[in-house]
Design an enzyme around this catalytic site. Structure first.
Site, mmCIF file in Angstrom:
data_model
loop_
_atom_site.group_PDB
_atom_site.id
_atom_site.type_symbol
_atom_site.label_atom_id
_atom_site.label_comp_id
_atom_site.label_asym_id
_atom_site.label_seq_id
_atom_site.Cartn_x
_atom_site.Cartn_y
_atom_site.Cartn_z
ATOM 1 N N SER A 161 14.122 37.511 17.760
ATOM 2 C CA SER A 161 14.242 38.188 19.198
ATOM 3 C C SER A 161 15.373 38.349 19.803
ATOM 4 O O SER A 161 16.429 37.654 18.452
ATOM 5 C CB SER A 161 13.633 36.924 20.075
ATOM 6 O OG SER A 161 14.618 37.084 21.902
ATOM 7 N N SER A 162 15.792 38.788 20.446
ATOM 8 C CA SER A 162 17.177 39.781 20.835
ATOM 9 C C SER A 162 18.026 38.502 21.500
ATOM 10 O O SER A 162 18.947 37.928 22.090
ATOM 11 C CB SER A 162 17.685 40.289 21.460
ATOM 12 O OG SER A 162 16.429 40.515 22.608
ATOM 13 N N CYS A 163 16.871 37.401 22.523
ATOM 14 C CA CYS A 163 17.794 36.276 22.718
ATOM 15 C C CYS A 163 18.316 34.825 21.599
ATOM 16 O O CYS A 163 19.216 34.335 22.707
ATOM 17 C CB CYS A 163 16.857 35.331 23.696
ATOM 18 S SG CYS A 163 15.441 34.310 22.585
ATOM 19 N N TYR A 217 13.598 28.483 22.968
ATOM 20 C CA TYR A 217 12.852 28.870 22.137
ATOM 21 C C TYR A 217 13.758 29.593 21.135
ATOM 22 O O TYR A 217 13.412 29.906 20.183
ATOM 23 C CB TYR A 217 12.512 30.664 22.755
ATOM 24 C CG TYR A 217 12.099 32.083 22.505
ATOM 25 C CD1 TYR A 217 10.200 31.998 21.997
ATOM 26 C CD2 TYR A 217 12.170 33.065 22.751
ATOM 27 C CE1 TYR A 217 9.968 32.997 21.534
ATOM 28 C CE2 TYR A 217 12.020 34.179 22.251
ATOM 29 C CZ TYR A 217 10.665 34.237 21.285
ATOM 30 O OH TYR A 217 9.799 34.809 20.280
ATOM 31 N N LYS A 267 13.802 30.535 16.905
ATOM 32 C CA LYS A 267 13.676 31.218 15.977
ATOM 33 C C LYS A 267 15.260 31.297 15.674
ATOM 34 O O LYS A 267 14.367 32.007 14.132
ATOM 35 C CB LYS A 267 13.950 33.255 17.572
ATOM 36 C CG LYS A 267 12.648 32.870 17.838
ATOM 37 C CD LYS A 267 11.663 33.671 17.449
ATOM 38 C CE LYS A 267 10.369 34.038 17.944
ATOM 39 N NZ LYS A 267 8.687 34.299 16.850
ATOM 40 N N HIS A 316 6.732 38.619 30.807
ATOM 41 C CA HIS A 316 7.887 39.389 30.687
ATOM 42 C C HIS A 316 8.107 40.609 31.777
ATOM 43 O O HIS A 316 7.396 40.665 32.541
ATOM 44 C CB HIS A 316 8.667 40.081 29.533
ATOM 45 C CG HIS A 316 8.482 39.133 28.352
ATOM 46 N ND1 HIS A 316 9.974 38.905 28.422
ATOM 47 C CD2 HIS A 316 8.089 38.151 27.687
ATOM 48 C CE1 HIS A 316 9.801 38.234 27.096
ATOM 49 N NE2 HIS A 316 9.052 37.723 26.849
HETATM 50 P P1 GDP Z 1 14.485 37.683 29.797
HETATM 51 O O1 GDP Z 1 14.735 39.470 29.403
HETATM 52 O O2 GDP Z 1 14.193 36.403 29.174
HETATM 53 O O3 GDP Z 1 15.273 37.563 31.088
HETATM 54 O O4 GDP Z 1 12.560 37.880 30.172
HETATM 55 P P2 GDP Z 1 11.949 38.566 31.461
HETATM 56 O O5 GDP Z 1 11.766 39.913 31.273
HETATM 57 O O6 GDP Z 1 10.863 37.293 32.178
HETATM 58 O O7 GDP Z 1 13.594 38.721 33.053
HETATM 59 C C1 GDP Z 1 14.523 39.777 33.046
HETATM 60 C C2 GDP Z 1 14.769 40.062 34.033
HETATM 61 O O8 GDP Z 1 13.891 40.821 35.031
HETATM 62 C C3 GDP Z 1 15.296 38.805 34.454
HETATM 63 O O9 GDP Z 1 16.645 39.098 35.162
HETATM 64 C C4 GDP Z 1 14.132 38.737 35.712
HETATM 65 O O10 GDP Z 1 14.097 38.512 36.779
HETATM 66 C C5 GDP Z 1 13.780 40.122 36.177
HETATM 67 N N1 GDP Z 1 12.948 39.960 36.979
HETATM 68 C C6 GDP Z 1 12.302 40.622 38.077
HETATM 69 N N2 GDP Z 1 11.582 41.152 37.897
HETATM 70 C C7 GDP Z 1 10.886 40.153 37.758
HETATM 71 C C8 GDP Z 1 9.624 39.512 37.445
HETATM 72 O O11 GDP Z 1 8.098 39.744 38.315
HETATM 73 N N3 GDP Z 1 9.074 38.765 36.058
HETATM 74 C C9 GDP Z 1 9.593 38.624 34.989
HETATM 75 N N4 GDP Z 1 8.888 37.444 34.165
HETATM 76 N N5 GDP Z 1 10.995 39.077 35.724
HETATM 77 C C10 GDP Z 1 11.367 39.599 36.574
#
Ligand code: GDP
Length: 312
Positions: A107-109, A136, A140, A179
């Site tokens: 993953s890119s994280c 996580y 990875k 996500h």
């Molecule tokens: P990340 O890429 O590991 O940070 O995981 P996410 O895809 O869960 O979140 C990406 C970004 O989208 C973060 O800044 C979240 O706060 C934002 N975000 C905005 N609305 C939402 C939502 O409804 N669900 C999630 N999971 N993230 C959200």
């Protein structure tokens, strides 16, 4: 590869199901597939038995415990434990039972929170991780290091691909687990049905993310399985990122929700920017094809057809 036994670990997930579609479209005739109920990859003895009996020639290791920012934050132990167990069991059993080649998906994280953007593979372990998903990410990183170590010591052909944020059919649309992209598709859809005047978006809307359709990733995985055998991991991305606010507007347009976006700043932003440097993969001769707008439209269609059965 087409007539050989190929094991796709995690074939019911977003990535595994896309790899299965891609392999089948190519004529693969001997796919080995086991649901997590049939084979619990966290259990070493079960994994060893499966590999000793089936002896797959090729392994796509797409099984993992995954989730969005909230799932990662609230269940750190499960994220580090399940992923370490799954990948250690599968990589070792594959090596011991004559697998010719294994592709591990990361993953890119794994890259530092403040890595240079776009993030090259060489930025690995050059700085601290993003705290929300460090558990996580550590698992990875261990997985890709294990592949490198097995290459060096045992000459086992294990390679690693590091995909950016993925989306597509088969995604998890649960609001607490998922996500951002599937979560916003669902929120927009439900807001439209309720005739709501606003939609809640977590965080400030300023973080930037890159989104790759999972069918592009599956194509890259098969490409790498055929063409690449080396130690460094390979980033797989789209090449451009957008802000969460822009993504939310794009999704609202796709779904046909006309209300306002409200940003809930009590929710975490996570890492400020996550864009992969994909020049290594481009130099090998691979490019993604599915533009975000088209990918969102087809993913929304899939969601509408399957929402009753979406995974929790
Ligand atoms: P990340 O890429 O590991 O940070 O995981 P996410 O895809 O869960 O979140 C990406 C970004 O989208 C973060 O800044 C979240 O706060 C934002 N975000 C905005 N609305 C939402 C939502 O409804 N669900 C999630 N999971 N993230 C959200």
């Amino acid at each position: 590869m087409n007539d050989s036994p190929i094991y796709v670990a995690g074939h019911n997930g977003l990535v595994g199901s896309a790899i299965v579609r891609r392999l089948r479209a190519d004529g693969a005739s001997n796919l080995l597939l086991r649901s997590s109920k049939e084979l619990d990859l966290r259990r070493q003895a079960e994994v060893e038995r499966f590999f000793a009996e089936q002896r797959p020639h090729y392994v796509f290791l797409a099984a993992a415990k995954v989730g969005g920012i909230e799932a990662n934050r609230s269940r750190p132990a499960q994220f580090i434990r399940d992923n370490l167990q799954i990948q250690t069991n599968v990589i070792d059993a594959a090596y011991r039972n004559g697998t010719r080649k294994l592709l591990f998906l990361g993953s890119s994280c794994i890259y530092p929170r403040l890595a240079p953007q776009p993030m090259p593979e060489d930025s690995l372990l050059t700085g601290p991780l993003e705290p929300t998903n460090q558990w996580y990410a550590i698992a990875k990183i261990a997985g890709l290091k294990m592949c490198q170590a097995y290459r060096r010591e045992f000459q086992f052909d294990a390679i690693s691909a590091m995909p950016t944020n993925l989306y597509g059919p088969g995604d998890n649309f649960d609001l607490l687990e998922s996500h951002v992209l599937p979560a916003l598709i669902r929120k927009c859809h439900e807001a439209k049905l309720r005739h709501a005047d606003a939609l809640e978006v977590w965080g400030s809307g300023t973080p930037r993310r890159e989104f790759l359709h999972v069918d592009d990733l599956a194509d890259a995985c098969v490409f790498l399985m055929r063409q690449y055998s080396d130690e460094p991991p390979i980033n797989v991305g789209w090449g451009e990122d957008i802000s969460i606010a822009e993504l939310a507007r794009l999704i609202a347009d796709t779904v046909g929700f006309n209300g306002e976006l409200r940003f809930d700043r009590s929710k975490p932003d996570g890492t400020p920017r996550k864009l992969l440097d994909t020049s290594r993969l481009t130099a090998l001769g691979w490019q993604p094809k599915i533009h975000l707008k088209a990918g969102l439209a087809s993913t929304y269609e899939w969601f509408r057809e399957h929402q009753g059965q979406s995974r929790r």
